[in-house]
Design a protein around this motif. Structure first.
Motif, PDB file in Angstrom:
ATOM      1  N   THR A   1       6.933   8.082 -44.047  1.00  0.00           N
ATOM      2  CA  THR A   1       5.755   8.461 -43.274  1.00  0.00           C
ATOM      3  C   THR A   1       4.563   7.732 -43.864  1.00  0.00           C
ATOM      4  O   THR A   1       4.318   7.798 -45.074  1.00  0.00           O
ATOM      5  CB  THR A   1       5.519   9.978 -43.331  1.00  0.00           C
ATOM      6  N   VAL A   2       3.836   7.027 -43.025  1.00  0.00           N
ATOM      7  CA  VAL A   2       2.770   6.156 -43.516  1.00  0.00           C
ATOM      8  C   VAL A   2       1.412   6.557 -42.932  1.00  0.00           C
ATOM      9  O   VAL A   2       1.326   7.195 -41.881  1.00  0.00           O
ATOM     10  CB  VAL A   2       3.059   4.677 -43.163  1.00  0.00           C
ATOM     11  N   THR A   3       0.362   6.158 -43.649  1.00  0.00           N
ATOM     12  CA  THR A   3      -1.005   6.315 -43.173  1.00  0.00           C
ATOM     13  C   THR A   3      -1.400   5.053 -42.422  1.00  0.00           C
ATOM     14  O   THR A   3      -1.300   3.950 -42.955  1.00  0.00           O
ATOM     15  CB  THR A   3      -1.972   6.544 -44.352  1.00  0.00           C
ATOM     16  N   SER A   4      -1.840   5.225 -41.198  1.00  0.00           N
ATOM     17  CA  SER A   4      -2.060   4.087 -40.313  1.00  0.00           C
ATOM     18  C   SER A   4      -3.484   4.090 -39.774  1.00  0.00           C
ATOM     19  O   SER A   4      -4.037   5.146 -39.460  1.00  0.00           O
ATOM     20  CB  SER A   4      -1.054   4.166 -39.154  1.00  0.00           C
ATOM     21  N   TYR A   5      -4.068   2.885 -39.634  1.00  0.00           N
ATOM     22  CA  TYR A   5      -5.439   2.778 -39.134  1.00  0.00           C
ATOM     23  C   TYR A   5      -5.652   1.405 -38.505  1.00  0.00           C
ATOM     24  O   TYR A   5      -6.470   0.625 -38.938  1.00  0.00           O
ATOM     25  CB  TYR A   5      -6.427   3.012 -40.279  1.00  0.00           C
ATOM     26  N   HIS A   6      -4.849   1.102 -37.496  1.00  0.00           N
ATOM     27  CA  HIS A   6      -4.989  -0.190 -36.827  1.00  0.00           C
ATOM     28  C   HIS A   6      -4.770  -0.031 -35.327  1.00  0.00           C
ATOM     29  O   HIS A   6      -4.074   0.881 -34.890  1.00  0.00           O
ATOM     30  CB  HIS A   6      -4.005  -1.218 -37.397  1.00  0.00           C
ATOM     31  N   HIS A   7      -5.364  -0.917 -34.562  1.00  0.00           N
ATOM     32  CA  HIS A   7      -5.099  -0.927 -33.117  1.00  0.00           C
ATOM     33  C   HIS A   7      -4.642  -2.312 -32.675  1.00  0.00           C
ATOM     34  O   HIS A   7      -4.074  -2.457 -31.595  1.00  0.00           O
ATOM     35  CB  HIS A   7      -6.343  -0.488 -32.332  1.00  0.00           C
ATOM     36  N   GLN A   8      -4.877  -3.344 -33.505  1.00  0.00           N
ATOM     37  CA  GLN A   8      -4.239  -4.631 -33.262  1.00  0.00           C
ATOM     38  C   GLN A   8      -2.833  -4.574 -33.852  1.00  0.00           C
ATOM     39  O   GLN A   8      -2.576  -3.849 -34.815  1.00  0.00           O
ATOM     40  CB  GLN A   8      -5.021  -5.769 -33.918  1.00  0.00           C
ATOM     41  N   GLY A   9      -1.911  -5.320 -33.270  1.00  0.00           N
ATOM     42  CA  GLY A   9      -0.542  -5.315 -33.769  1.00  0.00           C
ATOM     43  C   GLY A   9       0.028  -6.714 -33.848  1.00  0.00           C
ATOM     44  O   GLY A   9      -0.678  -7.712 -33.625  1.00  0.00           O
ATOM     45  N   LEU A  10       1.309  -6.797 -34.162  1.00  0.00           N
ATOM     46  CA  LEU A  10       2.003  -8.073 -34.290  1.00  0.00           C
ATOM     47  C   LEU A  10       2.786  -8.352 -33.018  1.00  0.00           C
ATOM     48  O   LEU A  10       3.647  -7.564 -32.623  1.00  0.00           O
ATOM     49  CB  LEU A  10       2.954  -8.052 -35.496  1.00  0.00           C
ATOM     50  N   GLY A  11       2.491  -9.488 -32.377  1.00  0.00           N
ATOM     51  CA  GLY A  11       3.188  -9.861 -31.157  1.00  0.00           C
ATOM     52  C   GLY A  11       4.539 -10.509 -31.453  1.00  0.00           C
ATOM     53  O   GLY A  11       4.945 -10.646 -32.613  1.00  0.00           O
ATOM     54  N   PRO A  12       5.261 -10.918 -30.408  1.00  0.00           N
ATOM     55  CA  PRO A  12       6.560 -11.590 -30.597  1.00  0.00           C
ATOM     56  C   PRO A  12       6.392 -12.854 -31.438  1.00  0.00           C
ATOM     57  O   PRO A  12       5.480 -13.653 -31.198  1.00  0.00           O
ATOM     58  CB  PRO A  12       6.992 -11.926 -29.168  1.00  0.00           C
ATOM     59  N   ALA A  13       7.262 -13.027 -32.392  1.00  0.00           N
ATOM     60  CA  ALA A  13       7.149 -14.158 -33.319  1.00  0.00           C
ATOM     61  C   ALA A  13       7.273 -15.490 -32.600  1.00  0.00           C
ATOM     62  O   ALA A  13       8.030 -15.637 -31.632  1.00  0.00           O
ATOM     63  CB  ALA A  13       8.216 -14.049 -34.403  1.00  0.00           C
ATOM     64  N   ALA A  14       6.508 -16.452 -33.078  1.00  0.00           N
ATOM     65  CA  ALA A  14       6.596 -17.809 -32.549  1.00  0.00           C
ATOM     66  C   ALA A  14       7.894 -18.460 -33.009  1.00  0.00           C
ATOM     67  O   ALA A  14       8.560 -17.985 -33.941  1.00  0.00           O
ATOM     68  CB  ALA A  14       5.399 -18.621 -33.035  1.00  0.00           C
ATOM     69  N   ALA A  15       8.265 -19.540 -32.354  1.00  0.00           N
ATOM     70  CA  ALA A  15       9.456 -20.282 -32.764  1.00  0.00           C
ATOM     71  C   ALA A  15       9.280 -20.771 -34.203  1.00  0.00           C
ATOM     72  O   ALA A  15       8.204 -21.214 -34.582  1.00  0.00           O
ATOM     73  CB  ALA A  15       9.679 -21.464 -31.829  1.00  0.00           C
ATOM     74  N   HIS A  16      10.342 -20.657 -34.975  1.00  0.00           N
ATOM     75  CA  HIS A  16      10.351 -21.105 -36.374  1.00  0.00           C
ATOM     76  C   HIS A  16       9.331 -20.332 -37.235  1.00  0.00           C
ATOM     77  O   HIS A  16       8.795 -20.877 -38.201  1.00  0.00           O
ATOM     78  CB  HIS A  16      10.071 -22.611 -36.475  1.00  0.00           C
ATOM     79  N   SER A  17       9.079 -19.095 -36.888  1.00  0.00           N
ATOM     80  CA  SER A  17       8.182 -18.276 -37.694  1.00  0.00           C
ATOM     81  C   SER A  17       8.775 -18.077 -39.082  1.00  0.00           C
ATOM     82  O   SER A  17       9.983 -17.874 -39.229  1.00  0.00           O
ATOM     83  CB  SER A  17       7.973 -16.910 -37.036  1.00  0.00           C
ATOM     84  N   PRO A  18       7.946 -18.117 -40.137  1.00  0.00           N
ATOM     85  CA  PRO A  18       8.466 -17.910 -41.488  1.00  0.00           C
ATOM     86  C   PRO A  18       8.631 -16.436 -41.847  1.00  0.00           C
ATOM     87  O   PRO A  18       8.926 -16.120 -42.997  1.00  0.00           O
ATOM     88  CB  PRO A  18       7.379 -18.555 -42.354  1.00  0.00           C
ATOM     89  N   TRP A  19       8.472 -15.537 -40.882  1.00  0.00           N
ATOM     90  CA  TRP A  19       8.520 -14.099 -41.162  1.00  0.00           C
ATOM     91  C   TRP A  19       9.687 -13.419 -40.453  1.00  0.00           C
ATOM     92  O   TRP A  19      10.064 -13.807 -39.359  1.00  0.00           O
ATOM     93  CB  TRP A  19       7.224 -13.425 -40.703  1.00  0.00           C
ATOM     94  N   ARG A  20      10.215 -12.393 -41.102  1.00  0.00           N
ATOM     95  CA  ARG A  20      11.157 -11.506 -40.425  1.00  0.00           C
ATOM     96  C   ARG A  20      10.585 -10.097 -40.461  1.00  0.00           C
ATOM     97  O   ARG A  20       9.942  -9.689 -41.446  1.00  0.00           O
ATOM     98  CB  ARG A  20      12.553 -11.544 -41.059  1.00  0.00           C
ATOM     99  N   VAL A  21      10.795  -9.358 -39.399  1.00  0.00           N
ATOM    100  CA  VAL A  21      10.306  -7.987 -39.311  1.00  0.00           C
ATOM    101  C   VAL A  21      11.228  -7.083 -40.112  1.00  0.00           C
ATOM    102  O   VAL A  21      12.451  -7.109 -39.927  1.00  0.00           O
ATOM    103  CB  VAL A  21      10.242  -7.525 -37.845  1.00  0.00           C
TER     104      VAL A  21
END
Length: 247
Positions: free
Chosen positions: A164-184
């Motif tokens: 359970t986390v404390t959250s305070y954002h309204h922007q989020g992460l969209g679908p990753a671009a091709a060859h993104s260096p990140w994994r969800v």
């Protein structure tokens, strides 16, 4: 030797001050690190700042300006600091390129994601229909659960599959671009990304929740403690300093 962790500050124009929430500083100090505040100034100072650090913590704050990322439009009622975007994007690029341990929190997570060419979500309620409240209001945080990917850095830090986390954002992460260096590596119950981890060399993690909250005499957050420990190992192992890595 204790690792030196740079923590980015935000500029508050009404107060004419560079400021930082005490939670970031206190959790890093409790975890055995030396917190060093990095103010948002001339972007040419990014590399000199990094030269004296063993790790970088990108903090929360204002929305990222649509001019500096894809997938978003300017939202009424929210503030932007384009100069901070420019400064922190360069800071993030340089730290990742040098293999410096990096932790991005809320906006800091979005900086890591957007700076590497990935789109953001302008306003989460427009996407999830309010199924999960990632933010109660402009001034109030929210609590919600996130599910952590098995074997991920965040799962190892917290030692359980759901937190359970404390959250305070309204922007989020969209679908990753091709060859993104990140994994969800974490998602909320509305299936939106809540954590990302870099798949290349080095240690870099971003989370949309606020592990620096709450503040007080409690034990440090496990993820921040892990970040500090990784920075300490990075320094103790004689990893090339940022300055040497850029030569």
């Amino acid at each position: 030797m204790k690792p030196r962790l740079g923590i980015t500050a935000r500029f508050r124009s009404g107060l004419e001050s560079h400021s930082i929430h005490r939670g970031y500083v206190e959790h890093v100090a409790r975890s055995g690190g030396i917190p060093l505040v990095v103010p948002c100034v001339d972007e040419a100072l990014c590399e000199p700042y990094l030269a004296g650090l063993d790790g970088l913590l990108l903090t929360g704050g204002e929305d990222i300006d649509p001019d500096h990322c894809t997938g978003t439009t300017r939202q009424p009622g929210y503030t932007y600091q384009p100069a901070r975007d420019v400064f922190e994007f360069r800071l993030a690029h340089a730290a990742l390129a040098a293999g410096l341990p990096v932790l991005g929190i809320c906006r800091g997570c979005q900086v890591l994601y957007a700076a590497t060419g990935n789109p953001l979500i302008s306003h989460i309620p427009d996407v999830n229909g309010g199924r999960v409240a990632h933010r109660t209001s402009l001034t109030e945080t929210s609590l919600h659960d996130v599910t952590l990917a098995e074997g991920s850095t965040v799962a190892r830090a917290y030692g359980r599959p759901t937190v359970t986390v404390t959250s305070y954002h309204h922007q989020g992460l969209g679908p990753a671009a091709a060859h993104s260096p990140w994994r969800v590596t974490a998602r909320s119950d509305d299936d939106l990304p809540e954590a990302i981890e870099h798949v290349g060399a080095g240690w870099a993690v971003g989370v949309l929740w606020h592990p620096e909250l709450p503040t007080g005499p409690d034990v440090p957050d496990p993820l921040i403690s892990l970040f500090v420990a990784v920075a300490a190992e990075h320094a103790a192992a004689g990893e090339p300093s940022y300055a040497l890595a850029r030569r």
